[in-house]
Design a protein around this motif. Structure first.
Motif, PDB file in Angstrom:
ATOM      1  N   MET A   1      33.270  23.127 -39.581  1.00 12.25           N
ATOM      2  CA  MET A   1      33.413  22.582 -38.252  1.00 12.25           C
ATOM      3  C   MET A   1      34.759  21.866 -38.157  1.00 12.25           C
ATOM      4  SD  MET A   1      31.096  19.668 -36.379  1.00 12.25           S
ATOM      5  CE  MET A   1      31.342  18.457 -37.660  1.00 12.25           C
ATOM      6  N   ILE A   3      37.988  20.615 -35.021  1.00 18.01           N
ATOM      7  CA  ILE A   3      38.414  20.523 -33.622  1.00 18.01           C
ATOM      8  C   ILE A   3      39.932  20.628 -33.586  1.00 18.01           C
ATOM      9  CG2 ILE A   3      38.496  19.107 -31.549  1.00 18.01           C
ATOM     10  CD1 ILE A   3      35.941  17.703 -32.551  1.00 18.01           C
ATOM     11  N   GLU A  31      39.167  19.490 -39.257  1.00 15.96           N
ATOM     12  CA  GLU A  31      37.982  18.993 -39.962  1.00 15.96           C
ATOM     13  C   GLU A  31      37.910  17.462 -39.914  1.00 15.96           C
ATOM     14  OE1 GLU A  31      35.548  20.866 -41.391  1.00 15.96           O
ATOM     15  OE2 GLU A  31      36.547  22.683 -40.699  1.00 15.96           O
ATOM     16  N   ALA A  34      37.032  16.213 -36.402  1.00 12.59           N
ATOM     17  CA  ALA A  34      35.608  16.407 -36.122  1.00 12.59           C
ATOM     18  C   ALA A  34      34.759  15.347 -36.817  1.00 12.59           C
ATOM     19  CB  ALA A  34      35.174  17.806 -36.545  1.00 12.59           C
ATOM     20  N   SER A  38      32.574  12.517 -34.883  1.00 18.36           N
ATOM     21  CA  SER A  38      31.123  12.665 -35.048  1.00 18.36           C
ATOM     22  C   SER A  38      30.421  11.321 -35.198  1.00 18.36           C
ATOM     23  CB  SER A  38      30.810  13.553 -36.253  1.00 18.36           C
ATOM     24  OG  SER A  38      31.090  12.881 -37.457  1.00 18.36           O
ATOM     25  N   ASP A  52      32.750  18.018 -27.695  1.00 18.48           N
ATOM     26  CA  ASP A  52      31.795  18.908 -28.351  1.00 18.48           C
ATOM     27  C   ASP A  52      32.454  19.548 -29.575  1.00 18.48           C
ATOM     28  OD1 ASP A  52      29.953  20.808 -29.124  1.00 18.48           O
ATOM     29  OD2 ASP A  52      29.865  21.820 -27.180  1.00 18.48           O
ATOM     30  N   PRO A  53      31.979  19.231 -30.784  1.00 21.59           N
ATOM     31  CA  PRO A  53      32.604  19.806 -31.982  1.00 21.59           C
ATOM     32  C   PRO A  53      32.325  21.299 -32.160  1.00 21.59           C
ATOM     33  CG  PRO A  53      30.678  18.536 -32.588  1.00 21.59           C
ATOM     34  CD  PRO A  53      30.878  18.343 -31.110  1.00 21.59           C
ATOM     35  N   TYR A  54      31.384  21.838 -31.403  1.00 25.37           N
ATOM     36  CA  TYR A  54      31.015  23.247 -31.534  1.00 25.37           C
ATOM     37  C   TYR A  54      31.464  24.088 -30.347  1.00 25.37           C
ATOM     38  CZ  TYR A  54      28.118  21.216 -35.122  1.00 25.37           C
ATOM     39  OH  TYR A  54      27.691  20.521 -36.219  1.00 25.37           O
ATOM     40  N   GLY A  55      31.937  23.468 -29.305  1.00 26.00           N
ATOM     41  CA  GLY A  55      32.376  24.181 -28.115  1.00 26.00           C
ATOM     42  C   GLY A  55      33.723  23.646 -27.674  1.00 26.00           C
ATOM     43  N   ASP A  56      34.057  23.879 -26.431  1.00 33.82           N
ATOM     44  CA  ASP A  56      35.337  23.433 -25.892  1.00 33.82           C
ATOM     45  C   ASP A  56      35.119  22.274 -24.919  1.00 33.82           C
ATOM     46  OD1 ASP A  56      36.482  25.474 -27.318  1.00 33.82           O
ATOM     47  OD2 ASP A  56      36.683  26.807 -25.614  1.00 33.82           O
ATOM     48  N   GLY A 109      36.523  23.396 -30.240  1.00 37.59           N
ATOM     49  CA  GLY A 109      35.578  23.235 -31.326  1.00 37.59           C
ATOM     50  C   GLY A 109      35.236  24.555 -31.971  1.00 37.59           C
ATOM     51  N   ASP A 110      34.707  24.478 -33.185  1.00 40.46           N
ATOM     52  CA  ASP A 110      34.280  25.681 -33.910  1.00 40.46           C
ATOM     53  C   ASP A 110      32.875  26.056 -33.507  1.00 40.46           C
ATOM     54  OD1 ASP A 110      36.597  26.049 -35.317  1.00 40.46           O
ATOM     55  OD2 ASP A 110      35.903  24.978 -37.084  1.00 40.46           O
TER      56      ASP A 110
END
Length: 110
Positions: A1, A3, A31, A34, A38, A52-56, A109-110
């Motif tokens: 993960m 950003i 990394e 993120a 978090s 959002d660390p998983y999206g944009d 984000g990843d």
């Protein structure tokens, strides 16, 4: 993960056309950034808690101005050197966005 950060002169287009508005990017602290973000509680903190660390996530210049103050405080209290470097890089991007009318900071984000 991780950003990554990209500063754009206007709202970035998805699907490869975003390069038309790209001013600069940061891809080396993903990394650590993120991990630093978090620690924030989405309901208790300001703008940065919503990244959002998983999206944009997109911030406009007004949101970047608010988030800049948060990032400065986080960087000052951070004890992890990699995370601190990532937060200081974030501060520079937030300052650039806040100072550029019509710009957006894109958290990828990843």
């Amino acid at each position: 993960m991780g950003i990554e950060l990209e500063l754009h002169s206007g709202r970035p287009a998805r699907k490869g056309l975003s390069r038309d508005t790209l001013l600069r990017g940061s891809y080396e602290h993903g990394e650590a950034l993120a991990r630093a973000l978090s620690t924030l509680d989405r309901h208790a903190s300001g703008k940065l808690g919503w990244v959002d660390p998983y999206g944009d996530t997109l911030f406009n210049e007004q949101e970047a101005q608010v988030a800049r103050q948060e990032a400065v405080v986080l960087a000052q209290t951070c004890t992890d050197e990699q995370q601190k470097a990532a937060l200081l890089d974030l501060v520079v991007f937030l300052e650039g966005c806040a100072a550029t009318p019509g710009s957006y900071l894109w958290f990828i984000g990843d």
